[in-house]
Design an enzyme around this catalytic site. Structure first.
Site, mmCIF file in Angstrom:
data_model
loop_
_atom_site.group_PDB
_atom_site.id
_atom_site.type_symbol
_atom_site.label_atom_id
_atom_site.label_comp_id
_atom_site.label_asym_id
_atom_site.label_seq_id
_atom_site.Cartn_x
_atom_site.Cartn_y
_atom_site.Cartn_z
ATOM 1 N N ASP A 22 -61.154 23.886 55.458
ATOM 2 C CA ASP A 22 -59.995 24.128 56.318
ATOM 3 C C ASP A 22 -59.636 25.621 56.363
ATOM 4 O O ASP A 22 -59.874 26.345 55.398
ATOM 5 C CB ASP A 22 -58.812 23.312 55.772
ATOM 6 C CG ASP A 22 -57.756 23.091 56.838
ATOM 7 O OD1 ASP A 22 -57.980 23.469 58.004
ATOM 8 O OD2 ASP A 22 -56.692 22.534 56.502
ATOM 9 N N GLY A 23 -59.048 26.011 57.473
ATOM 10 C CA GLY A 23 -58.477 27.354 57.577
ATOM 11 C C GLY A 23 -59.301 28.356 58.366
ATOM 12 O O GLY A 23 -58.953 29.540 58.388
ATOM 13 N N ARG A 26 -57.020 29.984 61.091
ATOM 14 C CA ARG A 26 -56.016 30.910 60.534
ATOM 15 C C ARG A 26 -56.675 32.188 60.007
ATOM 16 O O ARG A 26 -56.145 33.281 60.151
ATOM 17 C CB ARG A 26 -55.218 30.219 59.420
ATOM 18 C CG ARG A 26 -54.058 29.383 59.959
ATOM 19 C CD ARG A 26 -53.545 28.414 58.946
ATOM 20 N NE ARG A 26 -54.476 27.301 58.773
ATOM 21 C CZ ARG A 26 -54.359 26.391 57.807
ATOM 22 N NH1 ARG A 26 -53.391 26.474 56.934
ATOM 23 N NH2 ARG A 26 -55.237 25.400 57.736
ATOM 24 N N ARG A 35 -60.694 32.005 67.312
ATOM 25 C CA ARG A 35 -60.858 30.898 66.352
ATOM 26 C C ARG A 35 -62.337 30.609 66.077
ATOM 27 O O ARG A 35 -62.731 30.325 64.961
ATOM 28 C CB ARG A 35 -60.219 29.609 66.908
ATOM 29 C CG ARG A 35 -58.713 29.613 66.977
ATOM 30 C CD ARG A 35 -58.216 28.298 67.575
ATOM 31 N NE ARG A 35 -58.715 27.153 66.809
ATOM 32 C CZ ARG A 35 -58.186 26.747 65.662
ATOM 33 N NH1 ARG A 35 -57.160 27.371 65.139
ATOM 34 N NH2 ARG A 35 -58.690 25.705 65.033
ATOM 35 N N ASN A 70 -61.000 15.615 65.818
ATOM 36 C CA ASN A 70 -61.232 16.992 66.286
ATOM 37 C C ASN A 70 -61.580 17.082 67.774
ATOM 38 O O ASN A 70 -61.568 18.170 68.356
ATOM 39 C CB ASN A 70 -62.328 17.689 65.465
ATOM 40 C CG ASN A 70 -61.866 18.122 64.080
ATOM 41 O OD1 ASN A 70 -62.652 18.220 63.148
ATOM 42 N ND2 ASN A 70 -60.575 18.388 63.924
ATOM 43 N N ARG A 73 -59.377 19.058 70.269
ATOM 44 C CA ARG A 73 -59.404 20.526 70.378
ATOM 45 C C ARG A 73 -59.925 20.975 71.751
ATOM 46 O O ARG A 73 -60.592 20.197 72.443
ATOM 47 C CB ARG A 73 -60.301 21.101 69.287
ATOM 48 C CG ARG A 73 -59.697 20.881 67.936
ATOM 49 C CD ARG A 73 -60.534 21.431 66.835
ATOM 50 N NE ARG A 73 -59.827 21.196 65.597
ATOM 51 C CZ ARG A 73 -59.678 22.078 64.621
ATOM 52 N NH1 ARG A 73 -60.226 23.260 64.716
ATOM 53 N NH2 ARG A 73 -58.993 21.777 63.541
HETATM 54 C C1 FPP Z 1 -61.007 23.518 59.948
HETATM 55 O O1 FPP Z 1 -60.465 24.753 60.248
HETATM 56 C C2 FPP Z 1 -62.412 23.555 60.225
HETATM 57 C C3 FPP Z 1 -63.063 22.731 61.086
HETATM 58 C C4 FPP Z 1 -62.399 21.693 61.867
HETATM 59 C C5 FPP Z 1 -64.491 22.871 61.298
HETATM 60 C C6 FPP Z 1 -65.255 23.122 60.049
HETATM 61 C C7 FPP Z 1 -66.647 23.366 60.415
HETATM 62 C C8 FPP Z 1 -67.419 24.326 59.912
HETATM 63 C C9 FPP Z 1 -67.031 25.298 58.873
HETATM 64 C C10 FPP Z 1 -68.790 24.425 60.429
HETATM 65 C C11 FPP Z 1 -69.623 23.339 59.899
HETATM 66 C C12 FPP Z 1 -70.990 23.641 60.129
HETATM 67 C C13 FPP Z 1 -72.018 22.954 59.644
HETATM 68 C C14 FPP Z 1 -73.367 23.459 59.810
HETATM 69 C C15 FPP Z 1 -71.838 21.677 58.931
HETATM 70 P P1 FPP Z 1 -59.425 24.850 61.436
HETATM 71 O O2 FPP Z 1 -60.119 25.265 62.656
HETATM 72 O O3 FPP Z 1 -58.656 23.576 61.524
HETATM 73 O O4 FPP Z 1 -58.524 26.014 60.897
HETATM 74 P P2 FPP Z 1 -56.941 26.130 61.043
HETATM 75 O O5 FPP Z 1 -56.355 24.942 60.336
HETATM 76 O O6 FPP Z 1 -56.653 27.423 60.360
HETATM 77 O O7 FPP Z 1 -56.647 26.150 62.509
#
Ligand code: FPP
Length: 246
Positions: A22-23, A26, A35, A70, A73
């Site tokens: 997560d994150g 941000r 993002r 998700n 989004r």
């Molecule tokens: C949450 O951060 C992250 C996600 C929803 C996506 C996570 C995916 C990856 C790191 C890539 C995965 C790749 C592979 C190859 C498996 P957020 O976007 O919700 O962050 P925020 O809460 O700060 O908005």
């Protein structure tokens, strides 16, 4: 050998570690970047985390890459995430093969773009016979959907008289989960300070320990990982009993 070294010794066994990454958004905002750049750096972090886990001989890893929720989004963010996923597989598949990694995908990938599906399927076929590490990527995954899927499959077996209701136990139920080849989660780490499970591995985390480092996923360094393991090391795991059992 890998570049990550530490004097810390983990005495408690971790078979299965799970990550809610997560994150990214941000982190990107804090760096004045879009993002999607957070997801790009987040993808790069994933292979580092595999190397962190290898230092401690952790065989089973799960990563929450894309939840069934998700899809809410923006379309552009979703398609960029899938592109990064394809790049990840193309870039890292040889590395994963060399280390004997079996890729597992939890979730229904049929709604993903066909190019992404093709890349994923190739990785599944290629790594199928490996068994040194298990790298579970949860994609279009939701734990409630997974539990319902398992329940439907088992109900069909009962309906067809292939098993009796009395034969339904945790072992059988587990066979119908995406993680059927993996043990229960020992440690679940969610970055960015949020303290929620968000529909991730609910059944598999029944006795997991939870650690919530404050850093965003792109900043999840080896030092932060060690601090999470130290927190885990200090926990008294009782599994409903009165003493450590693992
Ligand atoms: C949450 O951060 C992250 C996600 C929803 C996506 C996570 C995916 C990856 C790191 C890539 C995965 C790749 C592979 C190859 C498996 P957020 O976007 O919700 O962050 P925020 O809460 O700060 O908005």
């Amino acid at each position: 050998m890998n570049e990550f070294k530490t004097n810390f010794t983990l005495t408690k066994k971790i078979d299965h570690i799970a990550f809610i990454m997560d994150g990214n958004g941000r982190w990107a905002k804090a760096h004045n970047r879009p993002r999607t750049y957070g997801h790009k750096v987040g993808c790069d972090r994933l292979i580092d985390v595999f190397e962190y886990c290898k230092v401690f001989h952790i065989k089973y890893m799960s990563f929450y890459a894309f939840s069934t929720e998700n899809w809410k989004r923006p379309k552009s963010e979703i398609s960029q995430l899938f592109k990064y996923l394809e790049i990840f597989f193309k870039k890292e598949i040889d590395h994963l093969m060399r280390d004997g990694v079996k890729i597992i995908i939890s979730g229904d990938i049929s709604p993903l773009p066909s190019k992404t599906q093709k890349t994923i399927k190739e990785a599944l076929v290629k790594t199928h016979a490996n068994d040194k590490y298990f790298f579970n990527i949860c994609l279009n995954y939701g734990s409630r959907d997974e539990i319902i899927k398992a329940t439907k499959e088992i109900s069909a077996l009962v309906k067809d008289n292939r098993i009796s209701i009395d034969e339904i136990d945790n072992q059988l139920f587990n066979k119908h989960l995406y993680t059927s080849e993996m043990p229960d989660v020992d440690l679940l780490i969610r970055t960015s300070g949020e303290e929620r499970l968000s529909n991730f591995l609910l059944y598999q985390s029944a006795y997991a320990e939870f650690v919530f480092p404050k850093v965003h996923w792109p900043d999840f360094t080896f030092d932060v990982f060690i601090s999470c393991l130290q927190e885990f090391e200090g926990r008294n795991r009782r599994f409903g009993g009165i003493k450590n059992e693992k």
